[in-house]
Design an enzyme around this catalytic site. Sequence first.
Site, mmCIF file in Angstrom:
data_model
loop_
_atom_site.group_PDB
_atom_site.id
_atom_site.type_symbol
_atom_site.label_atom_id
_atom_site.label_comp_id
_atom_site.label_asym_id
_atom_site.label_seq_id
_atom_site.Cartn_x
_atom_site.Cartn_y
_atom_site.Cartn_z
ATOM 1 N N GLU A 47 0.910 -1.196 -0.027
ATOM 2 C CA GLU A 47 -0.340 -0.042 0.094
ATOM 3 C C GLU A 47 1.188 1.194 0.270
ATOM 4 O O GLU A 47 2.025 1.011 0.612
ATOM 5 C CB GLU A 47 -1.150 0.480 1.374
ATOM 6 C CG GLU A 47 -1.518 1.247 1.639
ATOM 7 C CD GLU A 47 -2.543 1.589 3.227
ATOM 8 O OE1 GLU A 47 -1.628 0.715 3.509
ATOM 9 O OE2 GLU A 47 -3.319 1.458 3.054
ATOM 10 N N ASN A 110 -7.147 5.782 -2.017
ATOM 11 C CA ASN A 110 -5.970 5.676 -1.381
ATOM 12 C C ASN A 110 -5.894 4.127 -2.254
ATOM 13 O O ASN A 110 -7.006 3.421 -1.823
ATOM 14 C CB ASN A 110 -5.462 4.945 -0.051
ATOM 15 C CG ASN A 110 -4.730 3.990 0.662
ATOM 16 O OD1 ASN A 110 -4.043 3.018 -0.076
ATOM 17 N ND2 ASN A 110 -4.818 3.769 1.757
ATOM 18 N N LYS A 127 -9.731 2.199 -1.756
ATOM 19 C CA LYS A 127 -9.308 1.746 -0.843
ATOM 20 C C LYS A 127 -10.725 2.217 0.176
ATOM 21 O O LYS A 127 -11.823 3.170 0.529
ATOM 22 C CB LYS A 127 -8.776 2.444 0.900
ATOM 23 C CG LYS A 127 -8.583 1.939 2.007
ATOM 24 C CD LYS A 127 -7.521 1.793 2.335
ATOM 25 C CE LYS A 127 -7.234 1.093 4.032
ATOM 26 N NZ LYS A 127 -5.655 1.617 4.542
ATOM 27 N N GLU A 146 -6.074 8.648 7.492
ATOM 28 C CA GLU A 146 -7.076 7.961 6.195
ATOM 29 C C GLU A 146 -7.625 8.890 6.210
ATOM 30 O O GLU A 146 -8.807 9.279 5.271
ATOM 31 C CB GLU A 146 -6.955 7.285 6.659
ATOM 32 C CG GLU A 146 -5.705 5.812 5.958
ATOM 33 C CD GLU A 146 -5.209 4.623 5.929
ATOM 34 O OE1 GLU A 146 -4.529 4.017 6.063
ATOM 35 O OE2 GLU A 146 -6.048 4.067 5.105
ATOM 36 N N CYS A 172 -4.706 -2.634 3.178
ATOM 37 C CA CYS A 172 -4.748 -2.336 4.425
ATOM 38 C C CYS A 172 -5.585 -2.840 5.229
ATOM 39 O O CYS A 172 -5.945 -4.335 5.682
ATOM 40 C CB CYS A 172 -4.097 -1.447 4.859
ATOM 41 S SG CYS A 172 -3.241 -1.635 6.236
ATOM 42 N N ASN A 197 0.752 -0.320 5.603
ATOM 43 C CA ASN A 197 1.544 -0.039 6.713
ATOM 44 C C ASN A 197 0.494 -0.230 7.723
ATOM 45 O O ASN A 197 -0.586 0.676 7.626
ATOM 46 C CB ASN A 197 1.142 1.347 6.403
ATOM 47 C CG ASN A 197 1.811 1.566 4.726
ATOM 48 O OD1 ASN A 197 3.126 2.690 4.776
ATOM 49 N ND2 ASN A 197 1.525 0.543 3.290
HETATM 50 N N1 ING Z 1 -2.967 0.600 8.866
HETATM 51 C C1 ING Z 1 -3.379 -0.082 9.844
HETATM 52 C C2 ING Z 1 -4.088 -1.439 9.865
HETATM 53 O O1 ING Z 1 -5.488 -1.873 9.211
HETATM 54 C C3 ING Z 1 -5.075 -0.292 11.620
HETATM 55 C C4 ING Z 1 -4.565 0.706 10.739
HETATM 56 C C5 ING Z 1 -3.659 -0.883 12.570
HETATM 57 C C6 ING Z 1 -6.230 -0.412 12.217
HETATM 58 C C7 ING Z 1 -4.385 -1.652 13.965
HETATM 59 C C8 ING Z 1 -6.317 -1.504 13.407
HETATM 60 C C9 ING Z 1 -5.592 -2.010 14.244
HETATM 61 O O2 ING Z 1 -3.314 -2.762 9.246
HETATM 62 C C10 ING Z 1 -3.490 0.904 7.576
HETATM 63 N N2 ING Z 1 -3.455 1.209 6.631
HETATM 64 O O3 ING Z 1 -5.079 0.277 7.533
#
Ligand code: ING
Length: 311
Positions: A47, A110, A127, A146, A172, A197
């Site tokens: 991503e 995205n 996304k 985001e 993601c 990411n």
């Molecule tokens: N990053 C993270 C993901 O879903 C996140 C945001 C991390 C949400 C951990 C919930 C828990 O992996 C992106 N870019 O979506």
Amino acid sequence: MSRKMRAAVAQLGPIHRVDSRDAVVRRLVTLLREAHGQGACFVVFPELALTTFFPRWWMTDQAEIDRYFEREMPNTATRPLFEAAKELGIGFYLGYAELTEERGEARHYNTSILVDPAGRIVGRYRKIHLPGHSEHLPQAPFQHLEKRYFDVGNDGFRVWRMMDAVFGMCICNDRRWPETYRVMGLQGVEIVALGYNTPVENIHDREPEHLRMFHHLLSLQAGAYQNAAWVLAAAKCGAEDGFVMIGGSAIVAPTGEIAARALTEGDEVIATTLDLELGDYLRRAVFNFAKHRRIEHYNLITSRTGAKTEV
Ligand code: ING
């Protein structure tokens, strides 16, 4: 004669704010060549693979924000990647920030694209599940904006036939939502490509760090098994300007088993020969959707957004 495809996941280590597109594309081409050396004919990149994970930064100047976006694809910076892929006869998935115009309005997505071995863009995904927040959280160690910098994707979850296989894409946070895989599963997806990411630290609640990797792999393995599809997931990871993101790039089989997994938090290629018939026995029996699903009992999934307890 079973259908087999050698595929790779190209994990990217950190991209810092100062890193140029040209320097990043040189890394992507190196990874592409390494994947080719491992016999792959398809490669998944992460991503937002052209820039640092800029949603971690609070920005108010739209011109500054827009510098992280691509106005066309391919473009001058990314053309070397398309040309190398065409030279080697490799298809690829690439995530990046897309700036476009719809009905006279700027739109920021995205985005990921599916490119065939001739270097043609055959699919695009924007996304849908945008995590994080839209307002500045000054107390947080970093931001996750985001919801501020991107519009919700408007392409839905689609599939494309390419290289004698049915491909789907997501990005993601989408991987955490079962609806993502099931909508593609209902279209017969065989290979789900995704980039991510994922910060190590949870800025909202105290959470043991090992759970980041656990939840990441759990999401991939469940989605793969419950839809009898291969899931190829590429991380951008390591410490970007000091902010650490998890690695854990993986190739997950339709059985839910991890077929290959990255070992580092840097630029790394993993590859596996995908048996595209490995999931057939699951589709014939336990996940024979036509035979077993009871959609007359599922209406809340599309008619109710948030949970509501009425008892
Ligand atoms: N990053 C993270 C993901 O879903 C996140 C945001 C991390 C949400 C951990 C919930 C828990 O992996 C992106 N870019 O979506």
